[in-house]
Design a protein around this motif. Structure first.
Motif, short mmCIF file in Angstrom:
data_model
loop_
_atom_site.label_atom_id
_atom_site.label_comp_id
_atom_site.label_asym_id
_atom_site.label_seq_id
_atom_site.Cartn_x
_atom_site.Cartn_y
_atom_site.Cartn_z
N THR A 71 65.97 48.05 -20.70
CA THR A 71 64.80 48.72 -20.13
C THR A 71 63.71 48.94 -21.17
OG1 THR A 71 65.68 50.95 -20.53
CG2 THR A 71 66.24 49.92 -18.43
N LEU A 95 60.94 46.89 -16.57
CA LEU A 95 59.89 47.78 -17.04
C LEU A 95 59.84 49.00 -16.13
CD1 LEU A 95 57.47 48.45 -18.85
CD2 LEU A 95 56.02 47.12 -17.29
N ALA A 126 51.60 50.43 -19.31
CA ALA A 126 52.36 49.41 -18.59
C ALA A 126 51.58 48.11 -18.50
CB ALA A 126 52.71 49.91 -17.19
N GLY A 136 54.97 40.14 -19.57
CA GLY A 136 55.29 40.41 -18.17
C GLY A 136 56.33 39.49 -17.58
N ALA A 151 57.95 44.07 -7.83
CA ALA A 151 57.51 45.43 -8.11
C ALA A 151 58.18 46.38 -7.13
CB ALA A 151 55.99 45.53 -8.00
N LEU A 185 57.68 51.12 -10.40
CA LEU A 185 56.40 51.81 -10.52
C LEU A 185 56.41 53.15 -9.79
CD1 LEU A 185 53.95 48.88 -9.66
CD2 LEU A 185 54.26 49.91 -11.90
N VAL A 239 59.73 45.37 -12.07
CA VAL A 239 58.96 46.51 -12.57
C VAL A 239 59.13 47.65 -11.58
CG1 VAL A 239 56.68 47.36 -13.21
CG2 VAL A 239 57.28 44.97 -13.65
N PHE A 271 60.28 40.22 -17.64
CA PHE A 271 60.92 41.27 -16.84
C PHE A 271 61.42 40.73 -15.51
CE2 PHE A 271 57.83 43.67 -19.47
CZ PHE A 271 58.73 44.48 -20.15
N LEU A 319 52.67 44.42 -19.74
CA LEU A 319 52.76 43.32 -18.79
C LEU A 319 51.91 42.13 -19.22
CD1 LEU A 319 52.73 45.28 -15.42
CD2 LEU A 319 54.58 43.84 -16.26
#
Length: 298
Positions: free
Chosen positions: A29, A6, A38, A46, A81, A54, A52, A49, A42
């Protein structure tokens, strides 16, 4: 089908650039142009993925805000993340890691760095999912285990021991992730005497796996073992991990120096402290660590 990522950024150009680079590398993607979009994605999908990515500074729900929401969700807390920002100051990096970011990329970043970081995050997520699946098997009986001791010398044996010991915890997949990171450190940096700088160099030369095999076959280093003891009482579950190496200056790795946070490895201690355990204590010269989970808090 490739691993799903993501991508969250309020700049369309950045989204398109990352999408092109990552899709060319075989990833699937999904794009989100702001934090609100987002978060909706998620909440619905979520766990599909592998990572992520960010952007830190976004209007409305910022990257940090979205990260905090992820970490407060039991389903999303371990999805890696990767925070990206134009701000490279040490304080900003520490803030991101303290909030639970798994990696930290500063713009502009190179294609090779992006792919290395995403690949490392995907491996982490796969490992977490693997331990989660293993932990669901016969977990109930193992939570009555009050003590156990193991010794082993390679990563394959470490995975088996980790998956078993983690089942003694009320949250086995959470404990397994950090426990395995600590054991990997004990094998690689303790028993096999690989320094942080050496691992960086060997990875860049794509010689890391062959070097590990070479050292495991060494008549001196390859015979060393890692010892793991588990003990439970009414208040806590404790794992004591000891290697037969010379130890290391563990104080410098408790929170990770800012320069190591921008590389593709070196976060094992931070992961264990921030995501898996309530307390982490290194003893003596650093070849023994005690990782504690407080049962009353769970």
């Amino acid at each position: 089908m490739g691993k799903r990522l993501l991508l969250v950024d309020d700049e369309p150009f950045n989204l398109e650039l990352m999408t092109e680079l990552l899709q060319d590398a075989g990833y699937d993607t999904v794009q989100a142009e702001d934090g609100e979009a987002a978060w909706q994605i998620l909440q619905q999908e979520g766990e599909t993925f592998s990572a992520v990515l960010l952007d830190k500074m976004m209007p409305g729900i910022s990257g940090f805000d979205l990260l905090r929401r992820m970490k407060s969700s039991s389903k999303l807390a371990f999805v890696p993340a990767i925070m990206q920002t134009a701000v490279g100051a040490a304080a900003s990096v520490q803030e991101g890691l303290s909030s639970g970011a798994f990696y930290y990329l500063t713009k502009p970043f190179s294609r090779d760095m992006l792919l290395a970081v995403v690949a490392a995050a995907a491996v982490h997520w796969d490992r977490h999912q693997h331990f989660k699946e293993l932990a669901s098997q016969q977990a109930g009986a193992l939570r009555h285990m009050n003590s156990a001791s193991f010794s082993f010398h390679n990563l394959q044996e470490a995975q088996h021991v980790t998956s078993l010991l983690a089942k003694a915890s009320p949250h086995p997949e959470k404990v397994a992730t950090g426990l395995f990171e600590l054991i990997v450190n004990a094998i690689e940096h303790g028993n096999l005497e690989v320094s942080y700088q050496e691992k960086t160099r060997l990875q860049s030369l794509e010689q890391w796996e062959s070097e590990l095999e070479k050292r495991l076959a060494d008549p001196r280093m390859g015979q060393r073992r890692v010892y793991v003891d588990m003990a439970r009482d009414a208040q806590a579950l404790r794992f004591t991990i000891r290697d037969e190496g010379q130890g290391f200056d563990w104080q410098n790795f408790q929170d990770s120096a800012p320069d190591t946070l921008l590389s593709s490895h070196g976060r094992g201690i931070l992961i264990a402290r921030k995501l898996s355990f309530d307390q982490l204590d290194y003893l003596g010269n650093g070849n023994t660590v005690v990782a504690t989970t407080y049962l009353a808090a769970q």
